[in-house]
Motif scaffolding. Structure first.
Motif, PDB file in Angstrom:
ATOM      1  N   GLY A 169      41.409  50.693  36.689  1.00  0.00           N
ATOM      2  CA  GLY A 169      42.665  51.046  37.325  1.00  0.00           C
ATOM      3  C   GLY A 169      42.563  51.361  38.804  1.00  0.00           C
ATOM      4  N   ASN A 170      41.573  50.793  39.472  1.00  0.00           N
ATOM      5  CA  ASN A 170      41.423  51.001  40.906  1.00  0.00           C
ATOM      6  C   ASN A 170      42.102  49.888  41.699  1.00  0.00           C
ATOM      7  OD1 ASN A 170      39.394  53.313  40.902  1.00  0.00           O
ATOM      8  ND2 ASN A 170      38.319  51.800  39.652  1.00  0.00           N
ATOM      9  N   ASP A 171      42.476  50.189  42.933  1.00  0.00           N
ATOM     10  CA  ASP A 171      42.940  49.159  43.858  1.00  0.00           C
ATOM     11  C   ASP A 171      41.700  48.487  44.452  1.00  0.00           C
ATOM     12  OD1 ASP A 171      45.612  49.805  43.508  1.00  0.00           O
ATOM     13  OD2 ASP A 171      45.569  51.316  45.102  1.00  0.00           O
ATOM     14  N   VAL A 172      41.677  47.164  44.450  1.00  0.00           N
ATOM     15  CA  VAL A 172      40.469  46.443  44.864  1.00  0.00           C
ATOM     16  C   VAL A 172      40.797  45.425  45.942  1.00  0.00           C
ATOM     17  CG1 VAL A 172      38.562  44.966  44.125  1.00  0.00           C
ATOM     18  CG2 VAL A 172      39.427  46.738  42.579  1.00  0.00           C
ATOM     19  N   THR A 173      40.010  45.451  47.014  1.00  0.00           N
ATOM     20  CA  THR A 173      40.044  44.427  48.050  1.00  0.00           C
ATOM     21  C   THR A 173      38.673  43.773  48.093  1.00  0.00           C
ATOM     22  OG1 THR A 173      41.619  45.705  49.366  1.00  0.00           O
ATOM     23  CG2 THR A 173      40.419  43.946  50.489  1.00  0.00           C
ATOM     24  N   LEU A 174      38.664  42.459  48.121  1.00  0.00           N
ATOM     25  CA  LEU A 174      37.401  41.724  48.145  1.00  0.00           C
ATOM     26  C   LEU A 174      37.301  40.939  49.453  1.00  0.00           C
ATOM     27  CD1 LEU A 174      35.814  39.898  45.138  1.00  0.00           C
ATOM     28  CD2 LEU A 174      35.744  38.868  47.389  1.00  0.00           C
ATOM     29  N   ILE A 175      36.185  41.123  50.161  1.00  0.00           N
ATOM     30  CA  ILE A 175      35.960  40.475  51.460  1.00  0.00           C
ATOM     31  C   ILE A 175      34.848  39.446  51.315  1.00  0.00           C
ATOM     32  CG2 ILE A 175      35.323  40.851  53.872  1.00  0.00           C
ATOM     33  CD1 ILE A 175      36.172  43.771  53.518  1.00  0.00           C
ATOM     34  N   GLU A 176      35.082  38.243  51.819  1.00  0.00           N
ATOM     35  CA  GLU A 176      34.110  37.162  51.684  1.00  0.00           C
ATOM     36  C   GLU A 176      34.159  36.262  52.920  1.00  0.00           C
ATOM     37  OE1 GLU A 176      31.511  34.462  51.119  1.00  0.00           O
ATOM     38  OE2 GLU A 176      31.614  36.034  49.592  1.00  0.00           O
ATOM     39  N   ASP A 196      41.992  32.497  41.927  1.00  0.00           N
ATOM     40  CA  ASP A 196      43.269  32.677  41.232  1.00  0.00           C
ATOM     41  C   ASP A 196      43.160  33.727  40.139  1.00  0.00           C
ATOM     42  OD1 ASP A 196      44.400  30.746  42.841  1.00  0.00           O
ATOM     43  OD2 ASP A 196      44.191  29.127  41.363  1.00  0.00           O
ATOM     44  N   LEU A 197      42.038  33.745  39.430  1.00  0.00           N
ATOM     45  CA  LEU A 197      41.826  34.732  38.370  1.00  0.00           C
ATOM     46  C   LEU A 197      41.950  36.151  38.923  1.00  0.00           C
ATOM     47  CD1 LEU A 197      40.782  35.542  35.474  1.00  0.00           C
ATOM     48  CD2 LEU A 197      38.475  35.431  36.471  1.00  0.00           C
ATOM     49  N   HIS A 198      41.293  36.402  40.042  1.00  0.00           N
ATOM     50  CA  HIS A 198      41.305  37.754  40.595  1.00  0.00           C
ATOM     51  C   HIS A 198      42.647  38.089  41.237  1.00  0.00           C
ATOM     52  CE1 HIS A 198      37.185  39.282  39.956  1.00  0.00           C
ATOM     53  NE2 HIS A 198      36.931  37.997  39.766  1.00  0.00           N
ATOM     54  N   ARG A 199      43.283  37.106  41.848  1.00  0.00           N
ATOM     55  CA  ARG A 199      44.638  37.361  42.374  1.00  0.00           C
ATOM     56  C   ARG A 199      45.585  37.756  41.233  1.00  0.00           C
ATOM     57  NH1 ARG A 199      43.793  32.510  45.500  1.00  0.00           N
ATOM     58  NH2 ARG A 199      43.371  33.042  47.688  1.00  0.00           N
ATOM     59  N   ASP A 200      45.476  37.038  40.121  1.00  0.00           N
ATOM     60  CA  ASP A 200      46.349  37.322  38.982  1.00  0.00           C
ATOM     61  C   ASP A 200      46.131  38.725  38.421  1.00  0.00           C
ATOM     62  OD1 ASP A 200      47.374  34.806  39.252  1.00  0.00           O
ATOM     63  OD2 ASP A 200      46.378  33.955  37.484  1.00  0.00           O
ATOM     64  N   HIS A 201      44.956  39.290  38.702  1.00  0.00           N
ATOM     65  CA  HIS A 201      44.665  40.641  38.231  1.00  0.00           C
ATOM     66  C   HIS A 201      44.782  41.671  39.349  1.00  0.00           C
ATOM     67  CE1 HIS A 201      43.084  38.467  34.735  1.00  0.00           C
ATOM     68  NE2 HIS A 201      43.263  39.606  34.081  1.00  0.00           N
ATOM     69  N   GLY A 202      45.445  41.287  40.432  1.00  0.00           N
ATOM     70  CA  GLY A 202      45.815  42.254  41.446  1.00  0.00           C
ATOM     71  C   GLY A 202      44.790  42.542  42.517  1.00  0.00           C
ATOM     72  N   VAL A 203      43.761  41.697  42.636  1.00  0.00           N
ATOM     73  CA  VAL A 203      42.762  41.893  43.686  1.00  0.00           C
ATOM     74  C   VAL A 203      43.269  41.277  44.990  1.00  0.00           C
ATOM     75  CG1 VAL A 203      40.393  41.395  44.429  1.00  0.00           C
ATOM     76  CG2 VAL A 203      40.867  41.923  42.025  1.00  0.00           C
ATOM     77  N   ASP A 204      43.130  42.026  46.067  1.00  0.00           N
ATOM     78  CA  ASP A 204      43.487  41.542  47.408  1.00  0.00           C
ATOM     79  C   ASP A 204      42.282  40.799  47.971  1.00  0.00           C
ATOM     80  OD1 ASP A 204      44.287  41.123  50.010  1.00  0.00           O
ATOM     81  OD2 ASP A 204      44.443  43.252  50.541  1.00  0.00           O
ATOM     82  N   LEU A 205      42.400  39.484  48.111  1.00  0.00           N
ATOM     83  CA  LEU A 205      41.280  38.645  48.549  1.00  0.00           C
ATOM     84  C   LEU A 205      41.381  38.375  50.047  1.00  0.00           C
ATOM     85  CD1 LEU A 205      41.237  36.043  45.631  1.00  0.00           C
ATOM     86  CD2 LEU A 205      39.871  38.119  45.847  1.00  0.00           C
ATOM     87  N   ARG A 206      40.297  38.628  50.751  1.00  0.00           N
ATOM     88  CA  ARG A 206      40.235  38.372  52.197  1.00  0.00           C
ATOM     89  C   ARG A 206      39.080  37.410  52.461  1.00  0.00           C
ATOM     90  NH1 ARG A 206      42.615  42.916  54.951  1.00  0.00           N
ATOM     91  NH2 ARG A 206      44.035  43.926  53.472  1.00  0.00           N
TER      92      ARG A 206
END
Length: 408
Positions: A169-176, A196-206
């Motif tokens: 239940g954490n807010d997650v941002t992923l940097i790559e 797409d999998l991680h976006r669908d689960h609410g991860v902010d992808l950068r």
């Protein structure tokens, strides 16, 4: 005749399985297994999967029960560093000032996480994941939920820890810094499935940006990206790859280049010294080149192969690279190697949008790698296709009505 001594440096999965195999194959001499961690040998997949998610107990990660080593007359020395290998004297030097002679030596020293050397990198709250202790600390940081988590690196470790963080239940941002997850492993096409999998689960992808530094007063409070953005963070996980632990080998004068160089029998440039697991850059008979594989299956199978070679058995270690991952409701297995530039076509069988498919990477019409996503019991058939080296029609690969077994 004096008793033979086989020394294994690295109380890892590869090292423990090598010791097990020596006894199974009837070796009656002394087996010394030395590790610098205080934890008895364990497997690493639970560190970013079941144990990190709180679904598996700590003991499930261990390779053997605690009494296995005594029962099989394996001397397990934990919390002891091997400081040097003296090949001329055929001895290993321990941090305890002991010197132990060997007849055969196996280096299973593994790898260490690459570190981010940027401003603020020593702040509290920045985690690297390599040991069981690391995983326990990270689980403690993630488990309360409601935290702001930043993950640096969209490789397997980064993606799995991001999934674990979201599950709590954490807010997650992923940097790559690459344009897609797993870009160097899968290329952009299948990497997009994981994005797409991680976006669908609410991860902010950068994507297309790295980490320039960290802010905080003792404890990390923000991550600064190479693009100048400041991302609030209570917890940071850095997963930007590993470096093989080759110092002992280098200091001993063994041949090293992105790992300890070994032949197909996992023998180094010294005929009495072998290497296995993450640290070994092994000649692969099927692929016709050296590869260094950092995954669980290589340690599981490489340790026993090295043990048999140490005993003088005929060994040609030609296991295909294999990896598995679990993220949210997606499970996958991958066999072979398909980095960008090593393939010219990808063929899909199944429903990519529903994340139930098999992907095949082809080079010149030959399958060089395959990944099954939420499709099971096909790994043997995928690997048979790769091993066959046969040209396969793309239309046959894509058609679920055509049995894979018939294509190899």
């Amino acid at each position: 005749m004096p008793e033979e001594t086989f020394v294994i440096v690295g109380a890892s999965l590869a090292g423990a399985k090598a010791a097990e195999t020596l006894r199974e194959e009837g070796f009656g001499g002394r087996v010394l297994l030395v590790g610098d961690e205080i934890e008895r040998p364990y497997e690493r997949p639970p560190l970013s999967k079941g144990f990190l998610l709180g679904k598996e107990p700590r003991d499930k990660a261990h390779v053997h029960e605690a009494d296995w080593y005594d029962k099989h007359d394996v001397e397990l020395r934990l919390g002891v560093e091997v400081t040097a290998v003296d090949r001329a004297a055929r001895q290993v030097h321990l941090a305890t000032r002991e010197r132990v002679g060997y007849d055969r030596l196996l280096l299973a020293t593994g790898a260490s996480p690459r570190r981010l050397e940027v401003p603020g990198s020593k702040l509290q709250g920045i985690h690297y994941l390599r040991s069981l202790g690391d995983s326990a600390k990270l689980r403690e940081a993630l488990a309360p939920g409601g935290r702001r988590v930043v993950v640096a690196g969209a490789g397997w470790i980064g993606l799995e820890t991001a999934a674990a963080a979201r599950s709590y239940g954490n807010d997650v941002t992923l940097i790559e810094p690459e344009p897609a997850p797993l870009h160097a492993v899968l290329g952009p096409e299948v990497g997009g499935v994981f994005a797409d999998l991680h976006r669908d689960h609410g991860v902010d992808l950068r994507f297309d940006q790295g980490v320039a530094g960290f802010w905080g007063a003792g404890q990390v409070s923000a991550v600064v990206t190479s693009g100048g953005a400041e991302i609030p963070a209570d917890v940071v996980v850095v997963g930007i790859g590993v470096r093989p632990n080759t110092r002992l080998a280098e200091d001993a004068g063994l041949e090293v280049s992105d790992g300890i160089l070994v032949d197909a029998s996992l023998r180094t440039s010294d005929p009495d010294v072998f290497a296995a697991g993450d640290v070994a850059a092994a000649y692969h008979p099927l692929l016709g080149r050296r590869i260094r594989v950092e995954h669980w299956a290589n340690a599981l199978n490489g340790g026993p192969a090295a043990a048999r070679a140490m005993l003088g058995r005929e060994v040609s270690y030609d296991r295909l690279p294999y990896f598995f991952s679990d993220q949210y409701d997606l499970g996958m297995e991958m066999s072979g190697a398909a980095a960008p530039g090593e393939y010219d076509e990808i063929v899909y069988r199944g429903d990519v949008a529903a994340r139930e498919f098999v992907a095949f990477w082809l080079s010149g019409g030959r399958v060089v790698a395959g990944m099954n996503v939420n499709v099971w019991d096909v790994t043997g058939e995928v690997q048979a296709l790769i091993r066959s080296g046969r040209r396969v029609e793309a239309s046959a690969l894509a058609d679920p009505a055509v049995p894979l077994a018939g294509l190899a």
